[in-house]
Design an enzyme around this catalytic site. Sequence first.
Site, PDB file in Angstrom:
ATOM      1  N   GLU A 103      31.063  41.826  31.618  1.00  0.00           N
ATOM      2  CA  GLU A 103      32.443  42.232  31.924  1.00  0.00           C
ATOM      3  C   GLU A 103      32.859  41.683  33.290  1.00  0.00           C
ATOM      4  O   GLU A 103      32.028  41.516  34.178  1.00  0.00           O
ATOM      5  CB  GLU A 103      32.540  43.771  31.955  1.00  0.00           C
ATOM      6  CG  GLU A 103      33.219  44.384  30.743  1.00  0.00           C
ATOM      7  CD  GLU A 103      34.714  44.083  30.650  1.00  0.00           C
ATOM      8  OE1 GLU A 103      35.175  43.025  31.115  1.00  0.00           O
ATOM      9  OE2 GLU A 103      35.424  44.922  30.085  1.00  0.00           O
ATOM     10  N   ASP A 104      34.150  41.438  33.438  1.00  0.00           N
ATOM     11  CA  ASP A 104      34.667  40.988  34.729  1.00  0.00           C
ATOM     12  C   ASP A 104      34.787  42.158  35.694  1.00  0.00           C
ATOM     13  O   ASP A 104      34.349  42.087  36.837  1.00  0.00           O
ATOM     14  CB  ASP A 104      36.034  40.297  34.572  1.00  0.00           C
ATOM     15  CG  ASP A 104      37.008  41.082  33.697  1.00  0.00           C
ATOM     16  OD1 ASP A 104      36.637  42.159  33.185  1.00  0.00           O
ATOM     17  OD2 ASP A 104      38.143  40.617  33.523  1.00  0.00           O
ATOM     18  N   ASP A 107      37.112  49.414  35.547  1.00  0.00           N
ATOM     19  CA  ASP A 107      38.116  50.207  36.271  1.00  0.00           C
ATOM     20  C   ASP A 107      37.920  51.664  35.821  1.00  0.00           C
ATOM     21  O   ASP A 107      37.001  52.338  36.288  1.00  0.00           O
ATOM     22  CB  ASP A 107      39.488  49.617  35.910  1.00  0.00           C
ATOM     23  CG  ASP A 107      40.645  50.185  36.700  1.00  0.00           C
ATOM     24  OD1 ASP A 107      40.591  51.365  37.066  1.00  0.00           O
ATOM     25  OD2 ASP A 107      41.619  49.457  36.957  1.00  0.00           O
ATOM     26  N   LYS A 135      35.353  49.355  40.256  1.00  0.00           N
ATOM     27  CA  LYS A 135      36.181  50.207  41.124  1.00  0.00           C
ATOM     28  C   LYS A 135      35.635  51.624  41.009  1.00  0.00           C
ATOM     29  O   LYS A 135      36.040  52.379  40.112  1.00  0.00           O
ATOM     30  CB  LYS A 135      37.644  50.177  40.653  1.00  0.00           C
ATOM     31  CG  LYS A 135      38.328  48.824  40.819  1.00  0.00           C
ATOM     32  CD  LYS A 135      39.753  48.875  40.298  1.00  0.00           C
ATOM     33  CE  LYS A 135      40.460  47.552  40.457  1.00  0.00           C
ATOM     34  NZ  LYS A 135      41.780  47.547  39.772  1.00  0.00           N
ATOM     35  N   PHE A 156      44.901  46.409  42.694  1.00  0.00           N
ATOM     36  CA  PHE A 156      45.025  45.413  41.642  1.00  0.00           C
ATOM     37  C   PHE A 156      44.690  44.009  42.166  1.00  0.00           C
ATOM     38  O   PHE A 156      45.207  43.568  43.187  1.00  0.00           O
ATOM     39  CB  PHE A 156      46.447  45.425  41.054  1.00  0.00           C
ATOM     40  CG  PHE A 156      46.563  44.580  39.830  1.00  0.00           C
ATOM     41  CD1 PHE A 156      46.009  44.995  38.630  1.00  0.00           C
ATOM     42  CD2 PHE A 156      47.209  43.350  39.876  1.00  0.00           C
ATOM     43  CE1 PHE A 156      46.101  44.214  37.488  1.00  0.00           C
ATOM     44  CE2 PHE A 156      47.306  42.560  38.735  1.00  0.00           C
ATOM     45  CZ  PHE A 156      46.754  42.995  37.553  1.00  0.00           C
ATOM     46  N   ARG A 169      45.003  33.480  36.441  1.00  0.00           N
ATOM     47  CA  ARG A 169      43.583  33.354  36.059  1.00  0.00           C
ATOM     48  C   ARG A 169      42.940  32.109  36.642  1.00  0.00           C
ATOM     49  O   ARG A 169      41.735  32.007  36.750  1.00  0.00           O
ATOM     50  CB  ARG A 169      43.444  33.275  34.531  1.00  0.00           C
ATOM     51  CG  ARG A 169      43.887  34.516  33.772  1.00  0.00           C
ATOM     52  CD  ARG A 169      43.417  34.409  32.321  1.00  0.00           C
ATOM     53  NE  ARG A 169      44.080  35.340  31.425  1.00  0.00           N
ATOM     54  CZ  ARG A 169      43.717  36.604  31.231  1.00  0.00           C
ATOM     55  NH1 ARG A 169      42.683  37.090  31.896  1.00  0.00           N
ATOM     56  NH2 ARG A 169      44.359  37.381  30.395  1.00  0.00           N
TER      57      ARG A 169
END
Length: 179
Positions: A103-104, A107, A135, A156, A169
């Site tokens: 996963e990037d 959150d 996060k 963000f 991106r």
Amino acid sequence: MNNTIRILEKEFVTFISYIEIEKVVDRLACQLNNDFRNDEVLFIGILNGSFMFIADLFKRLNIKCRITFLKLASYLGTESTGKVQTLIGINEDIRGKIVVVIEDIVDSGVTLEKIIEQLVPYEPAMIKIVTLLLKPGAYKKKIKLDYVGMEIPDNFIVGYGLDYDGFGRNYEDIYVVKQ
Ligand code: 5GP
Ligand code: MG
């Protein structure tokens, strides 16, 4: 060096340089190479946001491994709505396999929970999670995050594969929204 970029109506400022990102990716790859040195691993890359991280991480691996992709998206824009849609599902046989999800960013953890829910019925031998970013202030789930690159504040970000409404991106550095 602080660099400001504009994406649509928002301004973003340099937050994590690609040099720092590479160090983090090196460390994660080292851990995976060590932990799975005697295993065969099926990596599952989560599209779209993770594509740059997936590529950088995967080329640093020297273990016996394969990769496939799962594409998920939220129903609504930029918010973590809790409604996650599967756009490309799993068509690999993962039963009895060691699965590592890439996963990037984690959150709220809603997306990750949906991913795990989709994989469990196929009965993999184990599911481990690697995420470039976390996060901690937003994460509400109990799922163990086995490999975390960096913890960041609850703001963000864009760049290095991460988007704002589809744009941004393409930047190699990560940027954070200007307050
Ligand atoms: P969660 O379901 O954990 O709330 O959110 C996970 C997904 O939301 C990530 O895989 C990513 O696609 C997106 N996301 C979460 N935080 C950010 C952020 O700061 N910037 C961007 N561009 N996407 C984010
Ligand atoms: Mg993602």
